[in-house]
Scaffold this motif. Structure first.
Motif, PDB file in Angstrom:
ATOM      1  N   GLY A  37       0.797  -1.234   0.000  1.00 42.61           N
ATOM      2  CA  GLY A  37       0.000   0.000   0.000  1.00 42.61           C
ATOM      3  C   GLY A  37       0.821   1.271   0.000  1.00 42.61           C
ATOM      4  O   GLY A  37       0.270   2.356   0.149  1.00 42.61           O
ATOM      5  N   PRO A  81      -5.549  -1.937   0.426  1.00 34.13           N
ATOM      6  CA  PRO A  81      -5.012  -1.297  -0.765  1.00 34.13           C
ATOM      7  C   PRO A  81      -5.716  -1.766  -2.035  1.00 34.13           C
ATOM      8  O   PRO A  81      -6.030  -2.939  -2.180  1.00 34.13           O
ATOM      9  CB  PRO A  81      -3.539  -1.746  -0.789  1.00 34.13           C
ATOM     10  N   PHE A 127      -0.630   7.799   1.214  1.00 38.12           N
ATOM     11  CA  PHE A 127      -1.089   8.570   0.068  1.00 38.12           C
ATOM     12  C   PHE A 127      -0.739  10.017   0.338  1.00 38.12           C
ATOM     13  O   PHE A 127      -0.193  10.351   1.389  1.00 38.12           O
ATOM     14  CB  PHE A 127      -2.596   8.349  -0.170  1.00 38.12           C
ATOM     15  N   GLU A 156      -2.706  11.081  -5.505  1.00 35.02           N
ATOM     16  CA  GLU A 156      -2.633   9.870  -6.340  1.00 35.02           C
ATOM     17  C   GLU A 156      -3.811   9.846  -7.317  1.00 35.02           C
ATOM     18  O   GLU A 156      -3.659   9.530  -8.493  1.00 35.02           O
ATOM     19  CB  GLU A 156      -2.676   8.602  -5.480  1.00 35.02           C
ATOM     20  N   TYR A 197      -4.585   3.742  -0.975  1.00 30.19           N
ATOM     21  CA  TYR A 197      -3.270   3.265  -0.548  1.00 30.19           C
ATOM     22  C   TYR A 197      -3.080   3.502   0.943  1.00 30.19           C
ATOM     23  O   TYR A 197      -3.893   4.150   1.583  1.00 30.19           O
ATOM     24  CB  TYR A 197      -2.187   4.000  -1.363  1.00 30.19           C
ATOM     25  N   ARG A 198      -1.996   2.965   1.482  1.00 33.18           N
ATOM     26  CA  ARG A 198      -1.743   3.137   2.919  1.00 33.18           C
ATOM     27  C   ARG A 198      -0.874   4.351   3.187  1.00 33.18           C
ATOM     28  O   ARG A 198      -0.989   4.975   4.226  1.00 33.18           O
ATOM     29  CB  ARG A 198      -1.144   1.849   3.485  1.00 33.18           C
ATOM     30  N   ASN A 208       3.683   3.372  -2.188  1.00 29.20           N
ATOM     31  CA  ASN A 208       4.177   3.370  -3.565  1.00 29.20           C
ATOM     32  C   ASN A 208       5.428   4.197  -3.768  1.00 29.20           C
ATOM     33  O   ASN A 208       5.636   5.199  -3.092  1.00 29.20           O
ATOM     34  CB  ASN A 208       3.096   3.957  -4.489  1.00 29.20           C
TER      35      ASN A 208
END
Ligand code: ATP
Ligand code: MG
Length: 424
Positions: free
Chosen positions: A11, A118, A126, A310, A123-124, A13
Motif C-alpha cells: 500500500g 489497498p 497517500f 494519487e 493506498y496506505r 508506492n
C-alpha cells in the motif's frame, strides 16, 4: 550474502521517473494558484500525539477505530502517523498562538497514512494537498475554497469532475436530525447491513455514506438533513449557493453527503470523477467551526479541503492531459578519449549559456553508434556530437534527431547560439 529481494511495504508506492511529470505538474499548478489567491504555504510534522486525532476525527470513525498507524516511541508516548492534515494544521495554529483575532489562509501538501485495504486509488501512504481558511465565518470563504478548487481543475485541464455540496448544520441541529434519522433507521432495521447496525448506536450519519448498494433504497428514503437545518445554517447554505451561482460554478446538492470525519459543521463538499472507477472522490472539504475549541484553542470558525494527489495524477494520466515533460532537449555525445576529456567542462559552459534548456551528457563511453541510439531514446531534439576529429578541430556537430534537417558543425564557443537557433 544475498537473500530474498527486499520488498516495499504493502500500500506504499514509489513514484517513478515516468510518473513524476504528473506530480510536478500538479504541485506546480497548485502552488501557483494558492499564491494567486493569497494562501500561504506552511510545513507541519508527519507524526503527532495520538490524542490529537482521537479528539478531532472522532473515536467512532473508521480512521480512528481501525486505520491509524499508532506506536509508542522510545519514551513511551503514543504517537500516530497523520491520517489527514487538517487536524495537524489546526494543532499548529493553536500551538503557535495564531488564533487570537487573526485570520489565516494556508496550504500544505505531503503524505498521510491509513491502514486501509489497498486497491486502485486507495493506498496506505497517500498524499494530499490541503488548504485551510482559519478565522473566517463564511459563506464567502466557503465559496472561495470551492472556486479555488474549480480553477485548479481548469488549470490542470481536467474536465471529468463534478461538485456536490451539502450542509450538516450545527451540532445542535444535527442532534435533532440524528434522533429523527435513528428513528427512521430503526423502523427499517431488517434492511441494514452489519456495518450500519454497528454505526446505528454511535455514528448513524455515517450510514448515509455507505457504499453498499443493498442499502440504496433505505438511504434514498431517509429524512434529509437539508430539510432539518437551523435557520442560521439554512441562510449560510443559501448564501453559499448564491455565490456559486453568481460565479457560474455548477453543483448538485446531495443531502446524503456526509463526510468520514466527525468535526464538520455546515458546509461540506466533494468533487468526484467518473473516470477512476470506485475510488471516485478526488477532493473533499468542509467547515469545522467547533473543532478548534474542541482541541483547546480559542473558538474560531474555519473551513478547508484536501485533495488526493494519487487520484488526481491518475486522472491526468487517464484523461490524457499533456503535462510538461522533463526529457532533455540536448544530448551530448562524446566519442573518443579527447572528447570525453573535454566534454564535461564544455557542457557545463553550454548549460550556463543555455539557462533553462535541459542538457544531458552521455557518461561511461561506448561506441559512437550506441551513444547516438541513447541520444535518440532520451527524447532529445538535438545531439551535440564530439568525436576525435571534432575534438582535434575544437568543434562539435549538431545533429537534429527529430527532423530530416542536415547536421551542422560549429566551433565550441558558438554551440549555445546554434543550439538555441536550431531548437526554436
Ligand atoms: P474515500 O471516501 O475515498 O475513502 P475519504 O472521505 O476518506 O475518501 P478524506 O479523508 O476526505 O477522504 O481525504 C481527502 C481526499 O484524500 C479524498 O477525497 C481522496 O481523494 C484522498 N484519499 C483519502 N483516502 C485515501 C487513500 N487511502 N488513498 C488515496 N487517496 C485517499
Ligand atoms: Mg476513506
Amino acid at each position: 550474502m544475498s537473500g530474498q529481494p527486499v520488498q516495499a511495504v504493502r500500500g506504499m508506492n514509489d513514484v517513478l521517473a515516468e510518473d513524476m511529470p504528473y506530480w510536478r505538474f500538479l504541485e506546480d499548478t497548485a502552488r501557483e494558484l494558492f499564491s494567486a489567491y493569497g494562501y500561504q504555504e506552511v510545513r507541519v510534522p508527519m507524526v503527532e500525539h495520538t490524542e490529537l486525532f482521537k479528539r478531532s476525527i472522532g473515536e467512532l470513525t473508521d480512521i480512528v477505530e481501525k486505520e491509524m498507524y499508532t506506536f509508542d516511541d522510545r519514551g513511551g508516548e503514543s504517537l500516530t502517523l497523520r491520517p489527514e492534515i487538517t487536524a495537524v494544521l489546526v494543532r499548529a495554529a493553536i500551538s503557535n498562538g495564531l488564533l487570537h483575532n487573526q485570520k489565516h489562509r494556508i496550504w500544505t501538501w505531503g503524505p498521510a497514512f491509513r491502514y486501509e485495504r489497498p486497491q486502485k486509488g486507495r493506498y496506505r501512504q497517500f498524499h494530499q494537498i490541503d488548504c485551510e481558511a482559519i478565522g473566517y465565518e463564511g459563506p464567502d470563504v466557503d465559496a472561495e475554497m470551492i472556486l479555488l478548487s474549480a480553477r485548479l481543475w481548469r488549470a490542470l485541464g481536467i474536465g471529468r469532475v463534478a461538485l456536490q455540496i451539502n450542509s450538516l448544520g450545527t451540532p445542535e441541529s444535527r442532534r435533532d436530525y440524528r434522533a429523527l434519522l435513528v428513528g427512521y433507521l430503526e423502523s427499517r432495521r431488517a434492511e441494514l447491513d452489519e456495518d450500519s447496525l454497528r454505526r446505528l448506536g454511535g455514528n448513524p450519519l455515517r450510514i448515509l455514506d455507505s457504499k453498499n448498494p443493498a442499502l440504496r433504497a433505505v438511504i434514498d428514503e431517509a429524512p434529509q438533513i437539508t430539510e432539518h437545518l437551523d435557520p442560521a445554517s439554512r441562510d449560510h447554505f443559501d448564501r453559499l449557493r448564491a455565490h456559486l451561482d453568481a460565479c457560474r460554478v455548477p453543483y448538485v446538492v446531495n443531502p446524503r453527503l456526509v463526510r468520514g470525519l466527525d468535526y464538520y459543521t455546515r458546509t461540506v463538499f466533494e468533487w468526484t470523477t467518473d473516470a477512476l472507477g470506485a475510488q471516485d472522490a478526488v477532493c473533499s472539504g468542509g467547515r469545522y467551526d467547533g473543532l478548534i475549541a474542541q482541541l483547546g484553542g480559542q473558538p474560531t470558525p474555519a473551513i478547508g479541503w484536501a485533495l488526493g494527489m494519487e487520484r488526481v495524477t491518475e486522472l491526468l494520466r487517464e484523461t490524457g492531459v499533456a503535462v510538461p515533460g522533463v526529457t532533455p532537449r540536448v544530448y551530448v555525445v562524446l566519442s573518443g578519449e579527447r572528447a570525453e576529456h573535454a566534454g564535461l567542462a564544455l557542457a557545463e559552459g553550454w548549460r550556463d549559456e543555455l539557462a533553462g534548456v535541459r542538457v544531458a551528457v552521455h557518461l561511461g563511453g561506448g561506441s559512437f553508434k550506441s551513444q547516438l541510439k541513447r541520444a535518440d531514446k532520451s527524447g532529445a531534439e538535438l545531439a551535440v556530437i564530439i568525436g576525435d576529429d571534432e575534438a582535434a578541430r575544437g568543434t562539435a556537430a549538431i545533429k537534429p534527431l527529430r527532423s530530416e534537417r542536415q547536421q551542422e558543425e560549429c566551433a565550441w564557443p558558438a554551440v549555445p547560439a546554434r543550439v538555441r537557433a536550431m531548437l526554436s
